[in-house]
Design a protein around this motif. Structure first.
Motif, PDB file in Angstrom:
ATOM      1  N   HIS A  50       0.823  -1.227   0.000  1.00  8.87           N
ATOM      2  CA  HIS A  50       0.000   0.000   0.000  1.00  8.87           C
ATOM      3  C   HIS A  50       0.854   1.272   0.000  1.00  8.87           C
ATOM      4  O   HIS A  50       2.027   1.219  -0.332  1.00  8.87           O
ATOM      5  CB  HIS A  50      -1.008  -0.044   1.150  1.00  8.87           C
ATOM      6  CG  HIS A  50      -1.753  -1.359   1.158  1.00  8.87           C
ATOM      7  ND1 HIS A  50      -2.888  -1.577   0.428  1.00  8.87           N
ATOM      8  CD2 HIS A  50      -1.463  -2.552   1.764  1.00  8.87           C
ATOM      9  CE1 HIS A  50      -3.275  -2.836   0.591  1.00  8.87           C
ATOM     10  NE2 HIS A  50      -2.425  -3.451   1.394  1.00  8.87           N
ATOM     11  N   GLU A  65      -2.202   0.109   7.704  1.00  9.00           N
ATOM     12  CA  GLU A  65      -1.320  -0.920   7.147  1.00  9.00           C
ATOM     13  C   GLU A  65      -0.123  -0.299   6.422  1.00  9.00           C
ATOM     14  O   GLU A  65       1.003  -0.766   6.535  1.00  9.00           O
ATOM     15  CB  GLU A  65      -2.128  -1.804   6.191  1.00  9.00           C
ATOM     16  CG  GLU A  65      -1.313  -2.912   5.556  1.00  9.00           C
ATOM     17  CD  GLU A  65      -2.144  -3.817   4.663  1.00  9.00           C
ATOM     18  OE1 GLU A  65      -3.353  -3.551   4.488  1.00  9.00           O
ATOM     19  OE2 GLU A  65      -1.579  -4.789   4.128  1.00  9.00           O
ATOM     20  N   HIS A 119       2.568  -7.106   4.191  1.00  8.93           N
ATOM     21  CA  HIS A 119       1.192  -6.627   4.384  1.00  8.93           C
ATOM     22  C   HIS A 119       0.738  -6.902   5.807  1.00  8.93           C
ATOM     23  O   HIS A 119       1.398  -7.618   6.557  1.00  8.93           O
ATOM     24  CB  HIS A 119       0.250  -7.344   3.402  1.00  8.93           C
ATOM     25  CG  HIS A 119       0.393  -6.851   1.997  1.00  8.93           C
ATOM     26  ND1 HIS A 119      -0.486  -5.963   1.429  1.00  8.93           N
ATOM     27  CD2 HIS A 119       1.342  -7.104   1.067  1.00  8.93           C
ATOM     28  CE1 HIS A 119      -0.081  -5.699   0.187  1.00  8.93           C
ATOM     29  NE2 HIS A 119       1.024  -6.376  -0.060  1.00  8.93           N
ATOM     30  N   VAL A 120      -0.421  -6.317   6.147  1.00  8.87           N
ATOM     31  CA  VAL A 120      -1.029  -6.568   7.449  1.00  8.87           C
ATOM     32  C   VAL A 120      -2.426  -7.130   7.180  1.00  8.87           C
ATOM     33  O   VAL A 120      -3.126  -6.650   6.288  1.00  8.87           O
ATOM     34  CB  VAL A 120      -1.113  -5.262   8.280  1.00  8.87           C
ATOM     35  CG1 VAL A 120      -1.782  -5.523   9.622  1.00  8.87           C
ATOM     36  CG2 VAL A 120       0.279  -4.670   8.501  1.00  8.87           C
ATOM     37  N   ARG A 155     -10.624 -10.215   3.887  1.00 11.65           N
ATOM     38  CA  ARG A 155     -10.415  -8.800   3.605  1.00 11.65           C
ATOM     39  C   ARG A 155     -11.697  -8.221   3.050  1.00 11.65           C
ATOM     40  O   ARG A 155     -12.389  -8.835   2.281  1.00 11.65           O
ATOM     41  CB  ARG A 155      -9.314  -8.617   2.564  1.00 11.65           C
ATOM     42  CG  ARG A 155      -7.971  -8.952   3.121  1.00 11.65           C
ATOM     43  CD  ARG A 155      -6.943  -8.636   2.097  1.00 11.65           C
ATOM     44  NE  ARG A 155      -5.644  -9.054   2.571  1.00 11.65           N
ATOM     45  CZ  ARG A 155      -4.838  -8.273   3.251  1.00 11.65           C
ATOM     46  NH1 ARG A 155      -5.188  -7.070   3.551  1.00 11.65           N
ATOM     47  NH2 ARG A 155      -3.665  -8.717   3.615  1.00 11.65           N
ATOM     48  N   GLU A 161      -8.933  -2.041   1.784  1.00  8.54           N
ATOM     49  CA  GLU A 161      -8.140  -2.814   0.833  1.00  8.54           C
ATOM     50  C   GLU A 161      -8.551  -2.467  -0.591  1.00  8.54           C
ATOM     51  O   GLU A 161      -9.718  -2.341  -0.894  1.00  8.54           O
ATOM     52  CB  GLU A 161      -8.331  -4.321   1.073  1.00  8.54           C
ATOM     53  CG  GLU A 161      -7.686  -4.793   2.348  1.00  8.54           C
ATOM     54  CD  GLU A 161      -6.176  -4.667   2.330  1.00  8.54           C
ATOM     55  OE1 GLU A 161      -5.604  -4.263   1.306  1.00  8.54           O
ATOM     56  OE2 GLU A 161      -5.562  -4.977   3.365  1.00  8.54           O
ATOM     57  N   LEU A 165      -5.095  -6.188  -3.743  1.00  6.15           N
ATOM     58  CA  LEU A 165      -5.617  -7.436  -3.198  1.00  6.15           C
ATOM     59  C   LEU A 165      -6.501  -8.173  -4.190  1.00  6.15           C
ATOM     60  O   LEU A 165      -7.099  -9.179  -3.869  1.00  6.15           O
ATOM     61  CB  LEU A 165      -6.368  -7.145  -1.914  1.00  6.15           C
ATOM     62  CG  LEU A 165      -5.391  -6.655  -0.863  1.00  6.15           C
ATOM     63  CD1 LEU A 165      -6.122  -6.123   0.331  1.00  6.15           C
ATOM     64  CD2 LEU A 165      -4.443  -7.752  -0.481  1.00  6.15           C
TER      65      LEU A 165
HETATM   66 ZN   LIG Z   1      -2.304  -5.282   2.299  1.00  7.55          ZN
END
Ligand SMILES: [Zn+2]
Length: 257
Positions: A50, A65, A119-120, A155, A161, A165
């Motif tokens: 991101h 994130e 990523h988170v 997600r 997001e 993704l």
């Molecule tokens: Zn992510």
């Protein structure tokens, strides 16, 4: 007269052979001096997920994130650059938006040996926790998908997001699946046995950020921002430093083999 001429030719012949051998050994010596038997440095592409308007997922305390992935990437770069046989570059080192395709083409054009996308994770269930590592595969575990795209598990748009993704089909990563799975499992073994870290699973998925990369690559979901305990941990520099040091240990050990 003839005999003396013959002798002269013979001496000239021997001298020219000696000169040739001399030049040959000088050239050989200089080549071996320029190229000592030292292995070339391995290049690691670290991809902080991101950035910019694309904040990624967001925790209840406002932690995003994009902040966490950049912070961890910078710490990880610092540790990896201390290793003598490793070079590192980041797909972004600031808070800027960058497309998945740009991330992939950067790694490809620089000839990276390994692609690590950080990523988170997020979930509707706040009890979900732990680190997950994804490697590219056409195999999909419990994911809703069509023939051309699918969404990452757990997600939703409420977590912010966006495009990175969404999965797209691509052949490029196919030849690196085995290596990518291998590095994912290698890191799993280190992270599972590390104090202060909670490891969840290694999973296959056709992630867009891994499609198109011409080197082994993985996506590391470093924890769930929707889990209050993990959100608190992810906000602490000490936690990120511990995680970065374990990741660095795994990556450098794997690439040395
Ligand atoms: Zn992510």
């Amino acid at each position: 007269m003839m005999r003396r001429e013959k002798r002269c030719w013979r001496i000239a012949y021997i001298l020219s052979i000696l000169l040739f051998l001399n030049l040959f050994f000088i050239a050989l010596f200089s080549i071996s001096k320029e190229n000592p038997a030292k292995p070339a440095k391995k290049l690691i592409a670290i991809d902080p997920g991101h950035g910019g308007k694309d904040i990624g997922c967001k925790g209840s305390k406002g932690l995003t994130e994009k902040e966490i992935t950049l912070k961890l990437s910078l710490i990880l770069r610092g540790i990896l650059l201390k290793k003598p046989n490793l070079n590192v570059f980041l797909t972004r080192s600031e808070d800027v938006e960058i497309s998945s395709q740009e991330r992939v083409s950067l790694a490809n054009s620089k000839g990276a040996d390994l692609f690590l996308s950080l990523h988170v994770n997020a979930s509707f269930d706040k009890n979900q926790k732990g680190i997950e590592i994804y490697y590219y595969s056409e195999e999909i575990l419990e994911l809703p998908h069509s023939s051309t795209q699918a969404q990452v598990p757990n997600r939703g748009t409420q977590y912010g997001e966006t495009s990175s993704l969404i999965f797209l089909w691509n052949e490029a990563q196919n030849s690196f699946i085995a290596k990518s799975r291998e590095i994912a499992t290698f890191l799993e073994n280190i992270l599972r046995n590390s104090e202060g870290l909670d490891f969840r699973a290694v999973k296959p998925a056709p992630l867009v950020v891994l499609t198109g990369t011409t080197m082994p690559g993985i996506v590391i979901e470093i924890g769930f921002i929707t889990n209050p305990e993990e959100e608190s941990a992810l906000s602490k520099e000490e936690y990120l430093k511990n995680l970065a040091s374990k990741l660095a240990e795994g990556v450098s050990e794997y690439l040395e083999e």
